[in-house]
Design an enzyme around this catalytic site. Structure first.
Site, PDB file in Angstrom:
ATOM      1  N   GLY A  91     -40.013 -17.421 -59.497  1.00 29.29           N
ATOM      2  CA  GLY A  91     -39.202 -16.868 -58.413  1.00 29.29           C
ATOM      3  C   GLY A  91     -39.638 -15.505 -57.908  1.00 29.29           C
ATOM      4  CG  ASP A 102     -35.807 -15.039 -58.882  1.00 26.55           C
ATOM      5  OD1 ASP A 102     -35.281 -14.636 -59.939  1.00 26.55           O
ATOM      6  OD2 ASP A 102     -36.055 -16.243 -58.672  1.00 26.55           O
ATOM      7  CG  ASP A 147     -26.585 -16.662 -61.596  1.00 14.95           C
ATOM      8  OD1 ASP A 147     -25.463 -16.278 -61.262  1.00 14.95           O
ATOM      9  OD2 ASP A 147     -26.882 -17.878 -61.675  1.00 14.95           O
ATOM     10  CE  LYS A 178     -26.357 -16.688 -57.116  1.00 15.62           C
ATOM     11  NZ  LYS A 178     -26.354 -18.112 -57.523  1.00 15.62           N
ATOM     12  CG  PHE A 222     -28.178 -22.420 -55.525  1.00 14.90           C
ATOM     13  CD1 PHE A 222     -28.279 -22.109 -56.875  1.00 14.90           C
ATOM     14  CD2 PHE A 222     -29.285 -22.942 -54.868  1.00 14.90           C
ATOM     15  CE1 PHE A 222     -29.472 -22.319 -57.556  1.00 14.90           C
ATOM     16  CE2 PHE A 222     -30.480 -23.162 -55.552  1.00 14.90           C
ATOM     17  CZ  PHE A 222     -30.566 -22.851 -56.897  1.00 14.90           C
ATOM     18  CB  VAL A 223     -29.721 -17.503 -52.294  1.00 13.11           C
ATOM     19  CG1 VAL A 223     -28.429 -17.008 -51.686  1.00 13.11           C
ATOM     20  CG2 VAL A 223     -29.996 -16.808 -53.620  1.00 13.11           C
ATOM     21  CG  ASP A 272     -36.851 -23.291 -57.362  1.00 13.87           C
ATOM     22  OD1 ASP A 272     -36.397 -22.289 -57.941  1.00 13.87           O
ATOM     23  OD2 ASP A 272     -36.913 -24.411 -57.897  1.00 13.87           O
ATOM     24  NE  ARG A 301     -40.933 -22.166 -56.826  1.00 18.95           N
ATOM     25  CZ  ARG A 301     -40.049 -21.823 -57.748  1.00 18.95           C
ATOM     26  NH1 ARG A 301     -39.409 -20.679 -57.634  1.00 18.95           N
ATOM     27  NH2 ARG A 301     -39.797 -22.592 -58.772  1.00 18.95           N
TER      28      ARG A 301
HETATM   29  P1  XMP Z   1     -29.560 -15.745 -65.165  1.00 21.46           P
HETATM   30  O1  XMP Z   1     -28.313 -16.577 -65.089  1.00 21.46           O
HETATM   31  O2  XMP Z   1     -30.250 -15.903 -66.463  1.00 21.46           O
HETATM   32  O3  XMP Z   1     -30.444 -16.451 -64.082  1.00 21.46           O
HETATM   33  O4  XMP Z   1     -29.321 -14.311 -64.739  1.00 21.46           O
HETATM   34  C1  XMP Z   1     -31.600 -15.949 -63.578  1.00 21.46           C
HETATM   35  C2  XMP Z   1     -32.422 -17.094 -63.061  1.00 21.46           C
HETATM   36  O5  XMP Z   1     -31.601 -18.183 -62.583  1.00 21.46           O
HETATM   37  C3  XMP Z   1     -32.117 -18.697 -61.393  1.00 21.46           C
HETATM   38  N1  XMP Z   1     -31.092 -18.589 -60.337  1.00 21.46           N
HETATM   39  C4  XMP Z   1     -31.231 -18.990 -59.088  1.00 21.46           C
HETATM   40  N2  XMP Z   1     -32.268 -19.571 -58.460  1.00 21.46           N
HETATM   41  N3  XMP Z   1     -31.044 -19.601 -56.443  1.00 21.46           N
HETATM   42  C5  XMP Z   1     -32.161 -19.860 -57.131  1.00 21.46           C
HETATM   43  O6  XMP Z   1     -33.092 -20.373 -56.543  1.00 21.46           O
HETATM   44  C6  XMP Z   1     -29.942 -19.024 -56.999  1.00 21.46           C
HETATM   45  O7  XMP Z   1     -28.939 -18.786 -56.314  1.00 21.46           O
HETATM   46  C7  XMP Z   1     -30.059 -18.710 -58.395  1.00 21.46           C
HETATM   47  N4  XMP Z   1     -29.200 -18.129 -59.273  1.00 21.46           N
HETATM   48  C8  XMP Z   1     -29.887 -18.073 -60.448  1.00 21.46           C
HETATM   49  C9  XMP Z   1     -33.367 -17.878 -61.095  1.00 21.46           C
HETATM   50  O8  XMP Z   1     -34.475 -18.584 -61.585  1.00 21.46           O
HETATM   51  C10 XMP Z   1     -33.217 -16.611 -61.881  1.00 21.46           C
HETATM   52  O9  XMP Z   1     -34.433 -16.029 -62.288  1.00 21.46           O
END
Ligand code: XMP
Length: 172
Positions: free
Chosen positions: A39, A95, A98, A126, A147-148, A154, A160
């Site tokens: 990402g 990237d 979350d 987020k 969800f972005v 992706d 991407r």
């Molecule tokens: P955590 O939950 O560990 O997540 O902080 C980080 C990873 O989760 C993926 N992620 C997303 N990927 N759109 C995406 O394409 C989203 O909205 C999203 N939210 C989480 C991403 O790989 C990130 O590094």
């Protein structure tokens, strides 16, 4: 696809972030920028070109989302692409923050490798989903719980390449 952050807004924000990061590392030993694949692709490429300091670029892989937007799988870290980071100052770039689990795990992995310091930069943070307390040093944008995709992010490895951040219709 609804555009959440247009490409020109990303560019402007990266200009400001690069200044912030350059000021943080000015006069210090060269930093190693470590991007979390896949990402971080665009974020790392566009950000490092704006930083006028000696630096190294390396990558680590950490994946948990496997095709399903809502159900995270087990987190797997691969560090086979990393150079020796013992005693190095690291700027870890991801990237999106979350739940915070990925960055927490990767930071402790880097500490186990013997880095001298770790700062963390995320393009997106987020709001409303964080499960683990984690405070990045540099943040591009704060976004709502959607969800972005695009600009490296992706859904099932698609989207991407988009130059903007968008919200996938049907996933809102
Ligand atoms: P955590 O939950 O560990 O997540 O902080 C980080 C990873 O989760 C993926 N992620 C997303 N990927 N759109 C995406 O394409 C989203 O909205 C999203 N939210 C989480 C991403 O790989 C990130 O590094």
């Amino acid at each position: 696809m609804n555009v959440l952050i247009p490409a020109d807004t990303i560019r402007e924000r990266l200009d400001a972030l690069a200044i912030q990061i350059s000021q943080a590392y000015e006069g210090k030993p060269p930093v190693t920028v470590v991007g979390i694949l896949n990402g971080c692709l665009m974020f790392v490429a566009d950000l490092v070109r704006r930083i006028d300091l000696p630096l190294r670029v390396a990558f680590i892989t950490a994946s948990s989302y496997r095709g399903d937007a809502t159900t995270p799988g087990k987190l797997v870290i691969h560090d086979g692409l990393l150079p020796d980071l013992k005693g190095r100052h690291v700027l870890l770039l991801d990237d999106i923050l979350d739940t915070g689990k990925t960055l927490t795990r990767v930071v402790s992995h880097l500490i186990d490798l013997g880095v001298a310091s770790v700062k963390v930069g995320v393009l997106l943070r987020k709001i409303g989903r964080q499960e683990v307390p984690f405070e990045p040093d540099f943040i591009g944008f704060t976004i709502p719980d959607k969800f972005v995709v695009g600009y490296g992010l992706d859904f099932d490895d698609e989207y991407r390449h988009l130059p903007y951040i968008g919200v996938l219709e049907g996933k809102e």
